[in-house]
Design a protein around this motif. Sequence first.
Motif: not given
Length: 265
Positions: A234-238
């Motif tokens: 999720a860190i990459f999407a955020r």
Amino acid sequence: MSAHAIEIAIVGAAGRMGTQLLQEAASLDTLKISAAIVAPQSAHIGQALGPEGIIATDDLDAIATVDVVIDFSSPDACARVAELAAGAGVAMVSGTTGLNAEQHRALDQAARSIPLLLAANFSVGVNLLEHLVELASRGFGEDADIEIFEAHHRRKVDAPSGTALMLGRAAARGRDWNLEDVATWAREGHTGPRDNDEIGFQVLRGADIVGEHTVYLCAAGERLELTHRATDRAIFARGALRAARWLAGKPAGRYQMRDLLFGDA
């Protein structure tokens, strides 16, 4: 939903990153996912994707209907998306890796007309690491040998990772080197002693590793290790969604995550 929400199209919407982007965007009132684009002949065409049930399409013309396109596709598709985005005046964020020189030229051409941000990694931590690596490389100078290790899940198809290459270029910049001139991609057999002007790369692929990168700066009597470990995709999407919000309305040109984080633009 905000009355002034930025409209987004996701290219590669059925992939690992596309799925995460749909999930994360659903909780934001500053963005609206208006198009979910998948590969031609994808089994997902016509299906509802993500928490908001966006109907998947393979029609790239949907790019023209939004403010920003976020691309996590293939190198060939990325170049085509850039061409279409430029024609429609739509800002573009891409995390596609493995681009060749011709495909990078296509992005350069598009960036004459639109703001375009390409990043090998959208993690804030990784982009801070890039900055630290350049500083450490410059500080040590040629007194330290540089090696870069990266590990990813077994399904990753390119190696070294785009992030490892990004870190290698940061280390090379710190010494006014060109990475392609000094990179050692693998070692096997009787290799002889290590050269002073060398940046080595090591790769691990296994199971479900999200992403790990370590830059080693090895000097006589001491070793500095700079490491980033991702435990949640999720860190990459955020980070990509943050980049899309930031890029909307910017002047045409090529941007990097460091522009977002450090205000270099």
